[in-house]
Design a protein around this motif. Structure first.
Motif, PDB file in Angstrom:
ATOM      1  N   LYS A  28       0.811  -1.220   0.000  1.00 34.28           N
ATOM      2  CA  LYS A  28       0.000   0.000   0.000  1.00 34.28           C
ATOM      3  C   LYS A  28       0.841   1.266   0.000  1.00 34.28           C
ATOM      4  O   LYS A  28       0.494   2.258  -0.644  1.00 34.28           O
ATOM      5  CB  LYS A  28      -0.925  -0.018   1.223  1.00 34.28           C
ATOM      6  N   TYR A  29       1.948   1.281   0.743  1.00 30.39           N
ATOM      7  CA  TYR A  29       2.650   2.531   1.002  1.00 30.39           C
ATOM      8  C   TYR A  29       3.894   2.763   0.139  1.00 30.39           C
ATOM      9  O   TYR A  29       4.305   3.905  -0.047  1.00 30.39           O
ATOM     10  CB  TYR A  29       3.043   2.605   2.480  1.00 30.39           C
ATOM     11  N   ALA A  30       4.496   1.704  -0.362  1.00 32.34           N
ATOM     12  CA  ALA A  30       5.729   1.872  -1.144  1.00 32.34           C
ATOM     13  C   ALA A  30       5.443   2.552  -2.478  1.00 32.34           C
ATOM     14  O   ALA A  30       4.390   2.342  -3.084  1.00 32.34           O
ATOM     15  CB  ALA A  30       6.383   0.514  -1.382  1.00 32.34           C
ATOM     16  N   GLU A  31       6.402   3.352  -2.955  1.00 35.09           N
ATOM     17  CA  GLU A  31       6.251   4.006  -4.260  1.00 35.09           C
ATOM     18  C   GLU A  31       6.166   2.982  -5.392  1.00 35.09           C
ATOM     19  O   GLU A  31       5.526   3.215  -6.410  1.00 35.09           O
ATOM     20  CB  GLU A  31       7.417   4.973  -4.509  1.00 35.09           C
ATOM     21  N   GLY A  32       6.817   1.875  -5.203  1.00 38.81           N
ATOM     22  CA  GLY A  32       6.726   0.782  -6.177  1.00 38.81           C
ATOM     23  C   GLY A  32       6.844  -0.547  -5.448  1.00 38.81           C
ATOM     24  O   GLY A  32       7.602  -0.658  -4.482  1.00 38.81           O
ATOM     25  N   ILE A  34       7.933   0.868 -11.438  1.00 33.98           N
ATOM     26  CA  ILE A  34       6.711   1.526 -10.967  1.00 33.98           C
ATOM     27  C   ILE A  34       7.049   2.798 -10.198  1.00 33.98           C
ATOM     28  O   ILE A  34       6.412   3.840 -10.377  1.00 33.98           O
ATOM     29  CB  ILE A  34       5.895   0.553 -10.095  1.00 33.98           C
ATOM     30  N   ALA A  35       8.073   2.728  -9.332  1.00 31.64           N
ATOM     31  CA  ALA A  35       8.478   3.907  -8.567  1.00 31.64           C
ATOM     32  C   ALA A  35       8.967   5.024  -9.490  1.00 31.64           C
ATOM     33  O   ALA A  35       8.634   6.206  -9.299  1.00 31.64           O
ATOM     34  CB  ALA A  35       9.564   3.531  -7.564  1.00 31.64           C
ATOM     35  N   CYS A  36       9.739   4.667 -10.502  1.00 30.67           N
ATOM     36  CA  CYS A  36      10.251   5.663 -11.445  1.00 30.67           C
ATOM     37  C   CYS A  36       9.116   6.281 -12.269  1.00 30.67           C
ATOM     38  O   CYS A  36       9.112   7.480 -12.541  1.00 30.67           O
ATOM     39  CB  CYS A  36      11.290   5.029 -12.365  1.00 30.67           C
ATOM     40  N   LEU A  89       4.482  12.532 -11.611  1.00 35.47           N
ATOM     41  CA  LEU A  89       4.414  13.661 -10.682  1.00 35.47           C
ATOM     42  C   LEU A  89       5.302  14.829 -11.110  1.00 35.47           C
ATOM     43  O   LEU A  89       5.295  15.881 -10.473  1.00 35.47           O
ATOM     44  CB  LEU A  89       4.817  13.203  -9.276  1.00 35.47           C
ATOM     45  N   GLY A  90       6.072  14.641 -12.171  1.00 33.96           N
ATOM     46  CA  GLY A  90       6.933  15.707 -12.662  1.00 33.96           C
ATOM     47  C   GLY A  90       8.233  15.851 -11.897  1.00 33.96           C
ATOM     48  O   GLY A  90       8.928  16.868 -12.031  1.00 33.96           O
ATOM     49  N   LEU A  91       8.587  14.846 -11.102  1.00 30.70           N
ATOM     50  CA  LEU A  91       9.839  14.911 -10.332  1.00 30.70           C
ATOM     51  C   LEU A  91      11.055  14.627 -11.202  1.00 30.70           C
ATOM     52  O   LEU A  91      12.170  15.042 -10.877  1.00 30.70           O
ATOM     53  CB  LEU A  91       9.783  13.912  -9.173  1.00 30.70           C
TER      54      LEU A  91
END
Length: 239
Positions: free
Chosen positions: A22-26, A139-141, A147-149
């Motif tokens: 649920k919480y991890a970016e990927g 997925i994290a990338c 998000l434009g990061l």
């Protein structure tokens, strides 16, 4: 025919479950047969000291086995106060593999840590970790890109890994624990989605093996990794 009923050139049943945590970016829960590994990628807005003010990011990994992931309970390494040499070697391998397909300049001064926790082990935990970690990292990338990061997706390719070995003189793909324990020779192959070599770990456990034996193992690995990459692309929804 192997004890599992598989052909020599056949992978174990593979499943990839992206977005498991649920919480991890990927995240990705990967199953290589009875080997199950949970991979979580976490984005940190900092880099190791040696990369400060470099404009580059970093990707690293941590690896661990839960106490009852094996036949008998093993103590947590945190309780022992130190990691085993095996654990350190495997997590360095995972980190090297992921960095080989990541543009650290595009990542910016951020670090992504990928935690690979073995829930259940039946051989090939390092290869499953690399294959699942790739999905979690992608997925994290992608989340950072949306998000434009970052201006572009930092990963340049996918990466996957598989084990192969010689059992009773026969080359076999994707060894389970029983096969790995009885192999005359075994090897772990890490290849990119384009088929380029990142790392090969090959060892004669009994008698030395020939170049032709190695080439047979390499051929099996290329076949198996191509199948794994296809599954990665399918769950990630990329061409």
């Amino acid at each position: 025919m192997r004890a599992s009923g598989r052909a020599n050139a056949e992978l174990r049943p593979i499943s990839l479950e992206p977005g498991f945590s649920k919480y991890a970016e990927g995240s990705c829960l990967i199953r290589f047969g009875e080997t199950h590994v949970l991979c979580n990628a976490s984005v940190e807005e900092r880099v190791p000291p040696f990369l400060r003010n470099s404009g580059k990011g970093w990707v690293t990994a941590e690896y661990g086995m839960l106490p009852r992931s094996t036949h008998e309970r093993t103590d947590r390494e945190a309780a022992k106060g130190k990691q085993s040499g095996r654990t350190q070697e495997i997590q360095r391998l995972i980190g090297r593999s992921l960095r080989s397909v990541t543009n650290l300049q595009t990542l910016g001064e951020r670090q992504i840590k990928v935690d690979c926790d073995v829930i259940q082990a039946d051989g090939g935990t390092r290869t499953a970790s690399i294959t699942g970690a790739c999905v979690a990292l992608w997925i994290a990338c992608e989340k950072m890109r949306v998000l434009g990061l970052v201006k572009a997706h930092p990963m340049t390719d996918l990466i996957a890994a598989v084990s192969c070995g010689l059992i009773e003189g026969e080359p076999r793909l994707d060894l389970d624990y029983v096969e790995d324990s009885n192999a005359q020779a075994d090897a772990n192959f890490v290849l990119t989605g384009k088929g380029q070599i990142v790392e090969i770990q090959a060892t004669a456990e009994k008698d030395a093996f020939s170049r032709s034996d190695f080439e047979s193992l390499m051929g099996l690995a290329e076949k198996g990794i191509a199948e794994l990459v296809m599954q990665q692309k399918k769950v990630l929804g990329i061409a």
